[in-house]
Scaffold this motif. Structure first.
Motif, PDB file in Angstrom:
ATOM      1  N   ASP A 105     -15.803 -29.042 -64.734  1.00 34.69           N
ATOM      2  CA  ASP A 105     -15.612 -27.964 -65.697  1.00 34.69           C
ATOM      3  C   ASP A 105     -16.168 -26.648 -65.181  1.00 34.69           C
ATOM      4  N   TYR A 106     -17.250 -26.719 -64.406  1.00 32.26           N
ATOM      5  CA  TYR A 106     -17.871 -25.519 -63.851  1.00 32.26           C
ATOM      6  C   TYR A 106     -18.349 -25.832 -62.445  1.00 32.26           C
ATOM      7  N   HIS A 108     -20.423 -23.815 -59.458  1.00 29.68           N
ATOM      8  CA  HIS A 108     -21.127 -22.640 -58.935  1.00 29.68           C
ATOM      9  C   HIS A 108     -20.775 -22.532 -57.457  1.00 29.68           C
ATOM     10  N   SER A 121      -8.315 -21.668 -62.841  1.00 28.49           N
ATOM     11  CA  SER A 121      -9.740 -21.325 -62.808  1.00 28.49           C
ATOM     12  C   SER A 121     -10.000 -19.916 -63.308  1.00 28.49           C
TER      13      SER A 121
END
Length: 90
Positions: free
Chosen positions: A4-5, A7, A56
């Motif tokens: 989901d995320y 970095h 994204s």
């Protein structure tokens, strides 16, 4: 399956580049050139794939797209990947 995320520090300017622009009131063209050079040194196009960006959203602390590193990331990668990415600022 994509997380989901994710970095991704490879796509961020260094603290000294940001400080020169924000704190020291540097000009946008200087930041642009320094950040584009940094992405080239990092060879981000070899570390990531266009498919990772499908659906994204790139996050940034700048509210407006005209002076935002998100656009520079897309410009750089599109130059390497033949225009594989499209940008839509929300």
């Amino acid at each position: 399956m994509r997380p989901d995320y994710a970095h991704q520090p490879l796509l961020a300017p260094t603290e000294d580049i940001l400080t020169a622009f924000k704190t020291e009131k540097g000009d946008w063209n200087s930041l642009r050139h320094r950040f584009m050079d940094l992405m080239a040194q990092r060879r981000v196009e070899t570390c990531l794939e266009p498919g990772l960006f499908a659906g994204s959203c790139l996050l940034c602390s700048e509210a407006l797209p005209h002076q935002c590193h998100r656009q520079l990331v897309c410009d750089y990668l599109n130059g390497k990947w033949g225009g594989a990415l499209t940008v839509r600022h929300l």
